[in-house]
Write an enzyme that holds these catalytic residues in place. Structure first.
Site, mmCIF file in Angstrom:
data_model
loop_
_atom_site.group_PDB
_atom_site.id
_atom_site.type_symbol
_atom_site.label_atom_id
_atom_site.label_comp_id
_atom_site.label_asym_id
_atom_site.label_seq_id
_atom_site.Cartn_x
_atom_site.Cartn_y
_atom_site.Cartn_z
ATOM 1 C CG ASP A 13 -2.036 1.038 1.262
ATOM 2 O OD1 ASP A 13 -2.159 1.545 0.139
ATOM 3 O OD2 ASP A 13 -2.956 0.973 2.341
ATOM 4 C CG ASP A 107 -3.457 3.988 -3.482
ATOM 5 O OD1 ASP A 107 -4.134 3.022 -3.758
ATOM 6 O OD2 ASP A 107 -3.304 4.651 -2.704
ATOM 7 C CD GLU A 108 -5.570 -0.697 -1.367
ATOM 8 O OE1 GLU A 108 -5.376 -1.571 -0.433
ATOM 9 O OE2 GLU A 108 -6.661 -0.083 -1.242
#
Length: 357
Positions: A13, A107-108
């Protein structure tokens, strides 16, 4: 049934991704409270730096509230093409370690490193190597969670943020879950967490103490999931081909509403929540649906499909308002409203959770 091989799963993350990219690219923003979004009266925070979070500024917060909490907050317009380009860099790093990558947004992502392509001694070492590569190649920090299933890996990645990592081993998994508040559990949103609290369920231990029959009575089809995660169990594989067909948000009012202004305020909040996800995932759908539940628990939906993806915040808000206004005057008080966007992609096909193009 237990998995025949204990999986090694990493959840990566990125830390305050959008805001960190902006601070990386503009040195004058470093160390300052930054919000990505619009400062307009009806604007919404898409992302916040850790300096801003110290003042209670979070994603999906109305901009006017964010400025009230942090008068020195600096707003920066989002640059989604830049975020997508950085995300592709990160994805390329992942691919050096495993083929089993399930992105959740720009983003993860989950990574299954059981096969150990990089020949590193442990999944912990693999996570450290990935984070070091991300920092060296993008200038950005990432946090990681390592465990034997996806549920625990995602919980773990949040445990040492920012710029840290945490591992939950098979020996500690079930006991560790018991110590956590259920509000942190994936799949337990604010409404469900509030309901659990009313039932005396505030921690993983409280949830584990409730028999399956009790959970089925109060939570229906979700009972099996809650029963399993309270024991640290999650047998879902990392699925690189997963697609998301819709994104939605809903809220239950404190009382049944008749006043159009109050109803529409709730609809707009839900539209803003959905827009925050759409921006974060760079995913925009053509169909907008509004869900209405009346005080007598009768439920209806109103939908409209647009010729092109709804890629404008104002358009999503207006579409949501038009749909709820189509049921005026309401037959009775309204207890719940929700907004959903679906039909991703220009041809109506579901959209991959990661744009790897």
């Amino acid at each position: 049934m237990p998995d025949p091989v204990t999986r090694k799963i990493i959840h990566i993350d990125m830390d305050a991704f959008y805001a960190s990219v902006e601070q990386r690219d503009e040195p004058t923003l470093r160390g300052r409270p930054v919000a990505v979004g619009s400062p307009a009266a009806r604007g919404v925070v898409a992302a916040a730096s850790y300096e801003a979070r110290a003042f209670g500024v979070r994603s999906a917060l109305p901009s006017i509230t964010a400025l009230r909490r942090c008068p020195d907050l600096v707003f920066v317009r989002p640059r989604f093409e830049v975020y997508k380009a950085v995300s592709r860099q990160i994805h390329a790093i992942f691919a050096d370690y495993t083929d089993l990558i399930q992105p959740l947004s720009l983003d993860e992502a989950y990574l299954d490193v059981t096969a150990n392509r990089a020949a590193l001694p442990t999944a912990w070492a693999t996570a450290k190597a990935i984070r070091a590569r991300i920092l060296a190649e993008t200038g950005l920090n990432a946090s990681a969670g390592i465990s034997y299933n996806k549920f625990l890996a995602k919980l773990a990645s949040d445990h040492r943020k920012p710029n840290g990592q945490f591992a939950v081993t098979p020996e500690m998994g079930a006991a560790w879950v018991e110590t956590l508040p259920v509000s942190r559990f994936h799949g337990v949103g604010p409404v469900t967490a509030a309901k659990m609290k009313r039932l005396g369920i505030e921690t993983g231990a409280d949830l584990r103490a409730r028999p399956l029959a009790f959970l089925e009575e109060h939570f229906g089809s979700s009972a099996g999931w809650y029963h399993a995660i309270a024991r640290g169990e999650d047998h879902r594989p990392v699925n690189p081909d997963r697609v998301r067909k819709s994104s939605g948000s809903e809220t239950t009012f404190d009382r049944d509403l008749i006043d159009p202004a109050e109803i529409e305020a709730g609809v707009l909040r839900m539209a803003d929540d959905v827009w925050t996800w759409c921006e974060k995932a760079a995913a925009f759908g053509r169909t907008v649906t509004v869900k209405i539940k009346f005080g007598d628990f009768r439920q209806i939906t109103r939908s409209r499909s647009h010729p092109a993806p709804v890629a404008d915040h104002a358009l999503l808000r207006q579409a949501s308002l038009d749909l709820v206004r189509s049921i005026y005057p309401p037959e009775t008080g309204i207890r719940l409203v929700g907004v959903t966007v679906s039909n991703f992609g220009g041809d109506g096909a579901a959209l991959p959770l990661f744009d790897g193009s």
